[in-house]
Design an enzyme around this catalytic site. Structure first.
Site, PDB file in Angstrom:
ATOM      1  N   CYS A   2       4.885  -3.091 -16.464  1.00 22.29           N
ATOM      2  CA  CYS A   2       5.142  -3.378 -17.802  1.00 22.29           C
ATOM      3  C   CYS A   2       5.775  -4.687 -18.003  1.00 22.29           C
ATOM      4  O   CYS A   2       6.680  -5.031 -17.337  1.00 22.29           O
ATOM      5  CB  CYS A   2       5.739  -2.385 -18.748  1.00 22.29           C
ATOM      6  SG  CYS A   2       4.972  -0.869 -18.697  1.00 22.29           S
ATOM      7  N   ARG A  27       2.128  -8.068 -14.510  1.00 21.60           N
ATOM      8  CA  ARG A  27       3.068  -6.861 -14.349  1.00 21.60           C
ATOM      9  C   ARG A  27       2.157  -5.356 -14.915  1.00 21.60           C
ATOM     10  O   ARG A  27       2.965  -4.437 -14.631  1.00 21.60           O
ATOM     11  CB  ARG A  27       4.381  -6.996 -15.210  1.00 21.60           C
ATOM     12  CG  ARG A  27       5.165  -8.202 -15.116  1.00 21.60           C
ATOM     13  CD  ARG A  27       6.307  -8.210 -15.900  1.00 21.60           C
ATOM     14  NE  ARG A  27       7.035  -7.136 -15.691  1.00 21.60           N
ATOM     15  CZ  ARG A  27       8.231  -6.858 -14.769  1.00 21.60           C
ATOM     16  NH1 ARG A  27       8.397  -8.091 -13.924  1.00 21.60           N
ATOM     17  NH2 ARG A  27       9.029  -6.075 -14.767  1.00 21.60           N
ATOM     18  N   TRP A  73       1.608  -1.017 -17.787  1.00 11.67           N
ATOM     19  CA  TRP A  73       1.182  -0.161 -16.639  1.00 11.67           C
ATOM     20  C   TRP A  73       1.311   0.975 -16.975  1.00 11.67           C
ATOM     21  O   TRP A  73       2.782   1.393 -16.697  1.00 11.67           O
ATOM     22  CB  TRP A  73       1.607  -0.863 -15.264  1.00 11.67           C
ATOM     23  CG  TRP A  73       1.206  -0.354 -14.334  1.00 11.67           C
ATOM     24  CD1 TRP A  73       0.224  -0.918 -13.508  1.00 11.67           C
ATOM     25  CD2 TRP A  73       1.729   0.468 -13.325  1.00 11.67           C
ATOM     26  NE1 TRP A  73      -0.230  -0.031 -12.340  1.00 11.67           N
ATOM     27  CE2 TRP A  73       0.735   0.780 -12.210  1.00 11.67           C
ATOM     28  CE3 TRP A  73       2.755   1.500 -13.441  1.00 11.67           C
ATOM     29  CZ2 TRP A  73       0.952   1.628 -11.164  1.00 11.67           C
ATOM     30  CZ3 TRP A  73       3.050   2.478 -12.551  1.00 11.67           C
ATOM     31  CH2 TRP A  73       2.012   2.410 -11.252  1.00 11.67           C
ATOM     32  N   ASN A  99       9.986  -1.189 -20.810  1.00  9.08           N
ATOM     33  CA  ASN A  99       9.356  -1.335 -19.429  1.00  9.08           C
ATOM     34  C   ASN A  99      10.267  -0.277 -18.495  1.00  9.08           C
ATOM     35  O   ASN A  99      11.536  -0.508 -18.565  1.00  9.08           O
ATOM     36  CB  ASN A  99       9.555  -2.632 -18.805  1.00  9.08           C
ATOM     37  CG  ASN A  99       9.366  -2.711 -17.507  1.00  9.08           C
ATOM     38  OD1 ASN A  99       8.825  -1.930 -16.936  1.00  9.08           O
ATOM     39  ND2 ASN A  99       9.975  -3.900 -16.955  1.00  9.08           N
ATOM     40  N   GLY A 100       9.618   0.767 -17.924  1.00 14.52           N
ATOM     41  CA  GLY A 100      10.752   1.611 -17.175  1.00 14.52           C
ATOM     42  C   GLY A 100      10.340   3.065 -17.397  1.00 14.52           C
ATOM     43  O   GLY A 100       9.204   3.361 -17.926  1.00 14.52           O
ATOM     44  N   GLU A 487      -0.988  -6.282   7.313  1.00 13.68           N
ATOM     45  CA  GLU A 487      -0.807  -7.199   6.005  1.00 13.68           C
ATOM     46  C   GLU A 487      -2.423  -7.818   5.753  1.00 13.68           C
ATOM     47  O   GLU A 487      -2.755  -7.530   4.548  1.00 13.68           O
ATOM     48  CB  GLU A 487      -0.011  -8.437   6.215  1.00 13.68           C
ATOM     49  CG  GLU A 487      -0.031  -9.520   5.173  1.00 13.68           C
ATOM     50  CD  GLU A 487       0.310  -8.964   3.852  1.00 13.68           C
ATOM     51  OE1 GLU A 487       0.677  -7.607   3.593  1.00 13.68           O
ATOM     52  OE2 GLU A 487       0.203  -9.374   2.615  1.00 13.68           O
ATOM     53  N   LYS A 491      -4.381  -6.489   2.130  1.00 10.53           N
ATOM     54  CA  LYS A 491      -4.802  -7.742   1.308  1.00 10.53           C
ATOM     55  C   LYS A 491      -6.198  -7.188   0.969  1.00 10.53           C
ATOM     56  O   LYS A 491      -6.660  -7.381  -0.075  1.00 10.53           O
ATOM     57  CB  LYS A 491      -4.646  -9.027   1.927  1.00 10.53           C
ATOM     58  CG  LYS A 491      -3.590  -9.922   2.126  1.00 10.53           C
ATOM     59  CD  LYS A 491      -3.054 -10.269   0.732  1.00 10.53           C
ATOM     60  CE  LYS A 491      -2.138  -9.223   0.131  1.00 10.53           C
ATOM     61  NZ  LYS A 491      -0.735  -9.094   0.534  1.00 10.53           N
ATOM     62  N   GLU A 494      -6.469  -4.280  -1.281  1.00 15.02           N
ATOM     63  CA  GLU A 494      -5.944  -4.264  -2.851  1.00 15.02           C
ATOM     64  C   GLU A 494      -6.854  -5.063  -3.660  1.00 15.02           C
ATOM     65  O   GLU A 494      -6.870  -5.049  -4.649  1.00 15.02           O
ATOM     66  CB  GLU A 494      -4.559  -4.538  -2.769  1.00 15.02           C
ATOM     67  CG  GLU A 494      -4.361  -5.920  -2.247  1.00 15.02           C
ATOM     68  CD  GLU A 494      -2.734  -6.184  -2.156  1.00 15.02           C
ATOM     69  OE1 GLU A 494      -2.144  -5.409  -3.188  1.00 15.02           O
ATOM     70  OE2 GLU A 494      -2.291  -7.100  -1.622  1.00 15.02           O
ATOM     71  N   HIS A 510      -6.243   5.828  20.892  1.00 12.37           N
ATOM     72  CA  HIS A 510      -5.846   7.004  20.571  1.00 12.37           C
ATOM     73  C   HIS A 510      -6.566   7.749  19.230  1.00 12.37           C
ATOM     74  O   HIS A 510      -5.907   8.571  18.807  1.00 12.37           O
ATOM     75  CB  HIS A 510      -4.498   6.855  20.343  1.00 12.37           C
ATOM     76  CG  HIS A 510      -4.014   6.716  21.833  1.00 12.37           C
ATOM     77  ND1 HIS A 510      -3.838   7.440  22.810  1.00 12.37           N
ATOM     78  CD2 HIS A 510      -3.314   5.259  22.189  1.00 12.37           C
ATOM     79  CE1 HIS A 510      -3.133   6.577  24.007  1.00 12.37           C
ATOM     80  NE2 HIS A 510      -2.878   5.273  23.467  1.00 12.37           N
ATOM     81  N   LYS A 609       2.374  -6.169 -10.327  1.00 12.18           N
ATOM     82  CA  LYS A 609       3.112  -7.098  -9.436  1.00 12.18           C
ATOM     83  C   LYS A 609       4.541  -6.649  -9.271  1.00 12.18           C
ATOM     84  O   LYS A 609       4.899  -6.745  -8.062  1.00 12.18           O
ATOM     85  CB  LYS A 609       3.018  -8.515 -10.093  1.00 12.18           C
ATOM     86  CG  LYS A 609       3.780  -9.462  -9.299  1.00 12.18           C
ATOM     87  CD  LYS A 609       2.964 -10.110  -8.410  1.00 12.18           C
ATOM     88  CE  LYS A 609       3.599 -10.996  -7.207  1.00 12.18           C
ATOM     89  NZ  LYS A 609       2.699 -11.056  -6.024  1.00 12.18           N
TER      90      LYS A 609
HETATM   91  C1  F6R Z   1       0.914  -6.425  -1.906  1.00 12.69           C
HETATM   92  C2  F6R Z   1       1.966  -6.501  -2.852  1.00 12.69           C
HETATM   93  C3  F6R Z   1       2.704  -5.292  -2.736  1.00 12.69           C
HETATM   94  C4  F6R Z   1       4.139  -5.560  -2.978  1.00 12.69           C
HETATM   95  C5  F6R Z   1       5.159  -4.406  -3.022  1.00 12.69           C
HETATM   96  C6  F6R Z   1       6.667  -4.898  -2.944  1.00 12.69           C
HETATM   97  O1  F6R Z   1       0.165  -7.703  -1.936  1.00 12.69           O
HETATM   98  O2  F6R Z   1       2.100  -7.304  -3.603  1.00 12.69           O
HETATM   99  O3  F6R Z   1       2.480  -4.546  -1.727  1.00 12.69           O
HETATM  100  O4  F6R Z   1       4.493  -6.103  -1.629  1.00 12.69           O
HETATM  101  O5  F6R Z   1       4.739  -3.879  -4.238  1.00 12.69           O
HETATM  102  O6  F6R Z   1       6.746  -5.555  -3.921  1.00 12.69           O
HETATM  103  P1  F6R Z   1       8.372  -6.672  -3.811  1.00 12.69           P
HETATM  104  O7  F6R Z   1       8.103  -7.404  -2.760  1.00 12.69           O
HETATM  105  O8  F6R Z   1       8.245  -7.295  -5.235  1.00 12.69           O
HETATM  106  O9  F6R Z   1       9.513  -5.682  -3.721  1.00 12.69           O
END
Ligand code: F6R
Length: 614
Positions: A2, A27, A73, A99-100, A487, A491, A494, A510, A609
């Site tokens: 949010c 957000r 969110w 937010n929270g 990673e 990517k 998501e 395995h 984010k």
């Molecule tokens: C993936 C992504 C998330 C963040 C995760 C942690 O692309 O962005 O997996 O890495 O939510 O977020 P931070 O780094 O802000 O603690």
């Protein structure tokens, strides 16, 4: 999650609120809403994005030089218009954005229902604003006091802003566990509030970050900050360093693409001024202040979530390789609920782009209580994690707006490399000549990143076109390239919604090998290092089962070329620095596949984010 924005001052609030919500949309984008005060309180809300809200408002009255705005969110209650913020108190006098999560909202709601409250939404936030109005009426107190008393009854996390029709010259903001920045405008009596500084930067550079448990009251043009225990605090004014360019797309179609291409600079910024390969200096406050501790360190625990956890895995290899310290890498969400064994001589390093991730914050709190030394590796300056740690290092990657993390990851890995080398130097586990050659190579990395980004474009597009419609992908890597495989898979998942799994290449036999057939694209990161031959054998195992091999190899490699369908070359570098290069084609591949599938690259479904809820 949010995003919240608020304005009080001499100008009209609406444009700032909408522009601010657009900046904070990363957000959360389930719904958006604003409340504007101009004698009357006007509330507009809409399910969906900020643009949907703007379309809905159309030509309606948006007058008002005070206002609050929210992009959501969803946590409590479906993402629909009814649950969109702002929420109003029963009399309609107060409007709140939040937010929270209010964890004890059910108990509070029950008590309020007994007192006659009727709720219009399913949210925890509406409970909070009913509680505040209830206290204000019963105690006959000021709005500030009612907010303070209410927050003393609340369990959970919040960044809230409250606007009152009956008290139009007052705006109240409060935070605990969710971020809040207050901008002090250049015009008399002008203040801005936001979840981060991006909405504020074009209006003022003077900001103050509210601390946990603080309430800000802007009343008749004057800002006062008090704790929820009613103790007055003096705001510390910071000068914002981010620029407007950094938060705009700058000609790119998406923030994610812009951020991928910013990596030569963001990686350079993350080590600039911190290393000198001539004098072998590695300069970071944490290294100097904790020199003794570092020398005698028995264990490091790295905590993070998502991409930051992957950077932590690279960190494990780095600290063990260079500094010979045992490392455990933990998902923050598991660590905090596992009753972990923590010692006061442990060093716990939290990695977080946003610096606000709720699970990481809670895990860090646990480590702090156990007396461990806590470091942070964060990107957002002034965020919660850096403010609670003993020391650490900012990654200096600049604002990352695309929800999928790209440049933040490579900056995290760079900073972890510097820390590992700094630790190694202080512990005497690295020779000067070895240190010099790694530092010199770090200095060459930005140019190599630039080269990869240019040279791999064509092959990445070709691969993306060929595989954009598949349903599964497998990513394999070993050593430093194992976290890169994880990673790469994250990517792709998501942003393109293709199922993808990352595995250590040797683990394939395995279990996951059962998935391989002629329809399965398998990305193997097979750069030249001590285990190159082993990875070649793993590639052969995929080939034997007719999997489609896409390999990331070191420039000039011929052996993988003979077996793989597609090959992307990256320049030769130190094994420890390979993730900084091998990650890049995988970021671009996810990006192009997502675009070809028509996905919303910067705002993938269900994601946000900054994950400020558990
Ligand atoms: C993936 C992504 C998330 C963040 C995760 C942690 O692309 O962005 O997996 O890495 O939510 O977020 P931070 O780094 O802000 O603690």
């Amino acid at each position: 999650m949010c995003g919240i924005v608020a304005y009080i001052g001499p100008d009209q609030a609406f444009d700032f609120l909408i522009q601010g919500l657009r900046r904070l949309e990363y957000r959360g984008y389930d719904s958006a809403g604003v409340a504007l005060l101009d004698g009357d309180m006007k509330v507009y809300k809409e399910h969906g994005k900020v643009q949907d809200l703007v379309d809905k408002i159309g030509n309606q009255n948006t007058e008002g030089n005070r206002g609050i705005g929210h992009t959501r969110w969803a946590t409590h209650g479906e993402p629909n218009e009814k649950n969109a913020h702002p929420h109003l108190s029963p009399s309609g006098d107060l409007a709140v954005i939040h937010n929270g999560i209010i964890e004890n909202y059910a108990t509070l709601k029950e008590a309020l229902v007994e007192l006659g409250s009727v709720f219009k939404s399913d949210t925890d936030t509406e409970v909070l604003i009913h509680l505040i109005e209830n206290i204000k009426t019963n105690e006959k107190c000021s709005l500030f006091e009612a907010v303070r008393l209410a927050l003393n009854e609340v369990v959970g996390a919040y960044a809230i802003v409250i606007l009152s029709k009956n008290d139009p010259n007052t705006l109240i903001g409060a935070r605990k566990g969710s971020p809040m920045v207050l901008g002090i405008g250049n015009k008399p009596g002008e203040y801005f509030i936001a979840s981060d500084a991006t909405p504020i930067v074009e209006y003022t550079r003077k900001v103050t970050y509210l601390e946990d448990g603080e309430i800000a009251e802007i009343k008749d043009g004057v800002l006062t900050i008090k704790t929820i225990d009613n103790i007055k605090k003096t705001p510390f004014i910071h000068n914002l360093e981010i620029t407007l360019d950094a938060i705009e797309k700058g000609g790119y179609d998406h923030f994610m693409l812009k951020e991928i291409f910013e990596q030569p600079k963001s990686i350079h910024d993350s080590f600039r001024g911190r290393i000198d390969s001539n004098s072998l200096k590695i300069e970071m406050r944490s290294l100097n202040e904790f020199e003794n501790k570092i020398r005698n360190l028995k264990r490091i625990i790295i905590i993070g979530c998502g991409t930051s956890w992957h950077a932590g895995l690279v960190g494990e290899y780095l600290f063990e390789d260079f500094a010979r310290i045992p490392v455990e890498v933990e998902y923050a969400s598991e660590f905090r609920y596992r009753n972990p064994v923590l010692y006061s001589d442990d060093l716990v390093i939290a990695i977080s782009q946003s610096g606000e991730t709720a699970d990481t914050l809670a895990a860090l709190e646990l480590a702090k209580q156990a007396g461990a030394t806590i470091f942070g590796v964060c990107n957002v300056v002034g965020s919660s994690i850096p403010r609670m740690t003993d020391a650490g290092a900012y990654t200096h990657a600049g604002p990352e707006i695309g929800v999928a993390s790209t440049k933040a990851f490579t900056a995290q890995v760079t900073v972890l490399t510097l820390l590992a080398l700094g630790f190694a130097q202080r512990r005497g586990t690295i020779s000067d000549s070895r240190l010099r050659s790694v530092l010199q190579e770090i200095e060459r990395i930005p140019a190599k990143v630039e080269k990869v980004l240019k040279s791999c474009q064509e092959s990445v597009l070709e691969i993306a076109e060929k595989f954009a419609d598949v349903s599964n992908f497998l990513y394999l890597g070993r050593g430093y390239n194992f976290p890169v495989a994880l990673e790469g898979a994250l990517k792709l998942k998501e942003i393109s919604y293709i199922h993808a799994e990352g595995y250590p290449a040797a683990e394939m036999k395995h279990g996951p090998i059962a998935l391989i057939d002629e329809a399965m694209p398998v990305i193997v990161i097979a750069t030249q290092n001590d285990i190159y031959e082993k990875v070649l054998s793993n590639i052969q195992e995929v080939k034997a089962r007719k999997g489609k091999i896409i390999a990331i190899v070191t420039e000039g490699d011929t052996r993988v070329k003979d077996i793989a369908e597609h090959v992307i070359e990256i320049p030769e570098t130190e094994d420890a620095l390979v993730p900084l290069l091998s990650t890049l084609p995988l970021q671009l591949l996810s990006y192009h596949i997502a675009v070809m599938r028509g996905c919303n690259v910067d705002q993938p479904r269900n994601l946000a984010k900054s994950v400020t809820v558990e």
